[in-house]
Design a protein around this motif. Structure first.
Motif, short mmCIF file in Angstrom:
data_model
loop_
_atom_site.label_atom_id
_atom_site.label_comp_id
_atom_site.label_asym_id
_atom_site.label_seq_id
_atom_site.Cartn_x
_atom_site.Cartn_y
_atom_site.Cartn_z
N MET A 1 0.84 -1.19 0.00
CA MET A 1 0.00 0.00 0.00
C MET A 1 0.88 1.25 0.00
SD MET A 1 -3.00 1.10 2.67
CE MET A 1 -1.89 1.66 3.96
N GLY A 2 0.53 2.23 -0.80
CA GLY A 2 1.33 3.43 -0.85
C GLY A 2 0.60 4.59 -1.48
N ARG A 3 1.23 5.75 -1.37
CA ARG A 3 0.69 6.97 -1.97
C ARG A 3 1.80 7.68 -2.73
NH1 ARG A 3 -2.07 10.16 2.89
NH2 ARG A 3 -0.54 9.01 4.15
N ALA A 4 1.40 8.49 -3.68
CA ALA A 4 2.37 9.21 -4.51
C ALA A 4 2.05 10.70 -4.51
CB ALA A 4 2.37 8.67 -5.93
N PHE A 5 3.10 11.50 -4.38
CA PHE A 5 2.96 12.96 -4.41
C PHE A 5 4.04 13.53 -5.33
CE2 PHE A 5 1.30 11.54 -0.35
CZ PHE A 5 0.12 12.25 -0.23
N VAL A 6 3.76 14.72 -5.84
CA VAL A 6 4.78 15.40 -6.64
C VAL A 6 5.87 15.93 -5.72
CG1 VAL A 6 5.26 17.29 -8.25
CG2 VAL A 6 3.09 16.05 -8.37
N TYR A 7 5.45 16.55 -4.59
CA TYR A 7 6.39 17.15 -3.65
C TYR A 7 6.17 16.56 -2.25
CZ TYR A 7 5.84 20.56 -7.42
OH TYR A 7 5.73 21.16 -8.65
N VAL A 8 7.26 16.16 -1.61
CA VAL A 8 7.19 15.68 -0.24
C VAL A 8 8.19 16.45 0.60
CG1 VAL A 8 7.63 13.74 1.33
CG2 VAL A 8 6.38 13.36 -0.80
N ILE A 9 7.73 16.99 1.74
CA ILE A 9 8.61 17.63 2.72
C ILE A 9 8.75 16.65 3.88
CG2 ILE A 9 8.97 19.59 4.26
CD1 ILE A 9 7.12 21.22 2.42
N LEU A 10 9.98 16.24 4.15
CA LEU A 10 10.23 15.32 5.27
C LEU A 10 10.69 16.13 6.47
CD1 LEU A 10 10.43 12.52 6.47
CD2 LEU A 10 12.72 12.31 5.45
N GLY A 11 9.85 16.20 7.49
CA GLY A 11 10.15 17.01 8.66
C GLY A 11 9.06 18.05 8.86
N GLY A 12 8.72 18.32 10.12
CA GLY A 12 7.61 19.24 10.37
C GLY A 12 7.98 20.44 11.20
N GLY A 13 9.21 20.92 11.08
CA GLY A 13 9.64 22.08 11.85
C GLY A 13 9.34 23.39 11.16
N VAL A 14 10.07 24.43 11.56
CA VAL A 14 9.86 25.77 11.01
C VAL A 14 9.99 25.78 9.49
CG1 VAL A 14 10.80 28.12 10.93
CG2 VAL A 14 10.60 26.94 13.12
N ALA A 15 11.06 25.17 8.99
CA ALA A 15 11.33 25.21 7.56
C ALA A 15 10.19 24.61 6.75
CB ALA A 15 12.64 24.48 7.25
N ALA A 16 9.58 23.55 7.27
CA ALA A 16 8.48 22.89 6.55
C ALA A 16 7.30 23.83 6.37
CB ALA A 16 8.05 21.64 7.31
N GLY A 17 6.96 24.59 7.40
CA GLY A 17 5.84 25.52 7.31
C GLY A 17 6.08 26.61 6.29
N TYR A 18 7.29 27.17 6.29
CA TYR A 18 7.59 28.24 5.34
C TYR A 18 7.67 27.71 3.92
CZ TYR A 18 8.14 31.67 9.01
OH TYR A 18 7.87 32.52 10.05
N ALA A 19 8.15 26.48 3.76
CA ALA A 19 8.17 25.87 2.43
C ALA A 19 6.74 25.66 1.92
CB ALA A 19 8.93 24.55 2.48
N ALA A 20 5.85 25.20 2.80
CA ALA A 20 4.46 24.96 2.40
C ALA A 20 3.79 26.25 1.94
CB ALA A 20 3.68 24.36 3.58
N LEU A 21 4.02 27.33 2.67
CA LEU A 21 3.42 28.62 2.28
C LEU A 21 3.95 29.06 0.93
CD1 LEU A 21 1.62 31.02 2.98
CD2 LEU A 21 3.55 32.04 4.20
N GLU A 22 5.24 28.88 0.70
CA GLU A 22 5.83 29.27 -0.57
C GLU A 22 5.28 28.42 -1.72
OE1 GLU A 22 8.28 31.79 -2.88
OE2 GLU A 22 7.64 31.90 -0.78
N PHE A 23 5.06 27.14 -1.47
CA PHE A 23 4.47 26.28 -2.50
C PHE A 23 3.10 26.81 -2.93
CE2 PHE A 23 7.29 22.52 -1.56
CZ PHE A 23 7.63 22.24 -2.87
N THR A 24 2.26 27.18 -1.95
CA THR A 24 0.92 27.66 -2.30
C THR A 24 0.98 28.96 -3.07
OG1 THR A 24 0.62 28.86 -0.20
CG2 THR A 24 -0.07 26.55 -0.26
N ARG A 25 1.92 29.82 -2.74
CA ARG A 25 2.03 31.09 -3.43
C ARG A 25 2.56 30.93 -4.86
NH1 ARG A 25 4.02 34.86 1.71
NH2 ARG A 25 1.91 35.05 2.59
#
Length: 488
Positions: A1-25
């Motif tokens: 069983m598995g899932r596929a994504f175009v982009y994966v961020i491994l880790g949920g710290g500060v950097a992950a949040g700022y990367a997510a916001l930049e992706f949406t923009r």
């Protein structure tokens, strides 16, 4: 069983949040982005853990400090991620990564594949056991790296009012936690092997001012020695700390802040490791073109100094995250990551900022006697390479930042530099402003950056003359053409 994504961020710290916001923009589509984190909560601003989170009254709690409020930007709550079609896989440990196959295997047995991977695994706190001291599992021995650590520390603080705390380490965590403990009416003794606090950044003169202030708040310092062992009661709770110099300190609470180690183990043997971190280029891209690394775990080229650095600070995490996403989503328009190392802290009534590199000759300036506004410059090979300022205004901090980024030549002697103080930075920045054309007289030599530009003729005269000739020609042609059309 598995899932596929175009982009994966491994880790949920500060950097992950700022990367997510930049992706949406930058237009990421629903279902394309996934964040995998061992923590059970969405990314948050870690600096809050050693400050507002530990306050005795109205302490900061989630969701108030989710990213990206630390940069006065959007607050990314779990609902925000859902609304933007971003998959949060929380409370999940990744036990292996296959970079060649572009897959991750979670501890639950799920396989997640990606096209692009951003490593934002950060770092872990060094434990006492790594230095031969047992006792980290005692209920009143605390570290501070994540939300679980902060909750544990806050609980122990509540039960230790008017008690004794020993803080092991004189760096960021040690200094900030000591201040929070004092505010919570706990007696604090700081222990570290260096000659003064914040030894990697502060000069002895700067450190002595902060240490004196801490002493006035009741903090005691024991320097030049280390912890060797704990003493425990029948419930395996620490009751005292033994030091190498023979000191014996009673303790109701112990806070340990002795450094961090980047979380690179999943990628050793697959990606290039340098200076303890994952080596990346100026686009935050690792030795595998589909894998990027950001934040504490990344070793990247610092353009200003022409060498590879791994930086441990939230500002680097935020900015490297944005840059990596830009490089992935818009590679043609994304240039090199031109980062100026930046560190800051706020403790008690103090607020300081540092830019650049603390190497070379040090020149102190300002009012060290009253401790309100003072600073220092670092000069190496005749150039300004680092700047520190306490108690500055927003404009003054911006000025020393810009001046350090320019890495100007210091042509005056160091005594004169001390007398000029902030004035030197103001002069450097003001000289970089390119004057408007109308203010440049004929044949004037104008200094711009490190070069000298010679203006031999007033260019605007030629521009104006050319414009008049062209305009007259166009008008004459229009008149002639109009007459011919009427004849046809």
């Amino acid at each position: 069983m598995g899932r596929a994504f175009v982009y994966v961020i491994l880790g949920g710290g500060v950097a992950a949040g700022y990367a997510a916001l930049e992706f949406t923009r930058r237009g990421v589509s629903d279902g394309e982005l996934c964040i995998i984190s061992e923590e059970p909560v969405a990314p948050y601003e870690r600096p809050a853990l050693s400050k507002g989170f530990l306050l005795p009254e109205a302490p900061a709690r989630l969701p108030s400090f989710h990213t990206c409020v630390g940069a006065n930007d959007e607050k990314l709550t779990p609902k925000w991620y859902k609304d933007h079609g971003i998959e949060l896989v929380l409370g999940t440990r990744v036990k292996s990564v296959d970079v060649r196959r572009k897959t991750l295997l979670s501890s639950t047995g799920e396989t997640i594949s990606y096209k692009f991977l951003i490593i934002a695994t950060g770092a872990r706190a060094l434990k006492l056991e790594e230095f031969g001291v047992e006792g980290s599992d005692a209920e009143n021995v605390c570290y501070l790296r994540d939300l679980a650590d902060a909750n544990r520390l806050a609980t122990v603080i509540q039960s230790s009012s008017n008690g004794n705390a020993v803080v092991i380490g004189g760096g960021y965590i040690g200094m900030e936690c000591a201040a929070s403990l004092v505010i919570n009416k706990i007696n604090v003794t700081m222990v570290f092997p260096e000659a003064h606090c914040m030894a990697r950044l502060f000069t002895p003169k700067i450190a002595s001012l902060y240490e004196d202030y801490y002493r006035a708040k009741g903090v005691k310092f024991i320097k030049g020695t280390v912890l060797t062992s704990f003493e425990f009661d029948s419930n395996k709770k620490v009751t005292a700390v033994n030091l190498k110099d023979g000191s014996h300190l009673p303790a109701d609470l112990v806070v340990v802040g002795i450094g961090i180690r980047p979380n690179t183990s999943l990628f050793e043997g697959q990606l290039t490791i340098e200076k303890g971190g994952i080596k990346v280029n100026s686009r935050m891209q690792s030795s595998d073109s589909s894998v990027y690394a950001i934040g504490d775990v990344a070793t990247f080229p610092v353009k200003l100094f022409g060498e590879m650095r791994r930086l441990e600070h939230v500002d680097s995490a935020r900015k490297s995250a944005r840059h990596a996403v830009s490089a992935i989503m818009d590679p043609i328009k994304t240039g090199d990551f031109d980062y100026l190392p930046f560190f800051y802290s706020k403790v008690f009534a103090f607020s300081w900022q540092f830019y650049g590199d603390p190497t070379g000759d040090v020149v102190h300036f300002g009012e060290y006697e009253d401790g309100k506004s003072f600073g220092a410059y670092w000069v190496k090979k005749g150039h300004l390479v680092g700047s520190f300022l306490e108690g500055g205004t927003k404009e003054e901090y911006e000025t020393i930042s810009k001046a350090t980024q320019l890495k100007p030549a210091v042509t005056i002697d160091l005594e004169e530099l001390e007398r000029e103080g902030l004035g030197f930075a103001h002069t450097v920045v003001s000289q970089q402003k390119v004057p408007e054309v109308k203010d440049i007289p004929s044949a004037e030599m104008v200094k711009q950056s490190a070069s000298v530009v010679m203006i031999k003729k007033p260019l605007y005269v030629w521009h104006a003359a050319t414009g008049v000739v062209v305009a007259a020609s166009v008008a004459a042609f229009a008149f002639w053409y109009g007459r011919r059309r009427r004849r046809w």
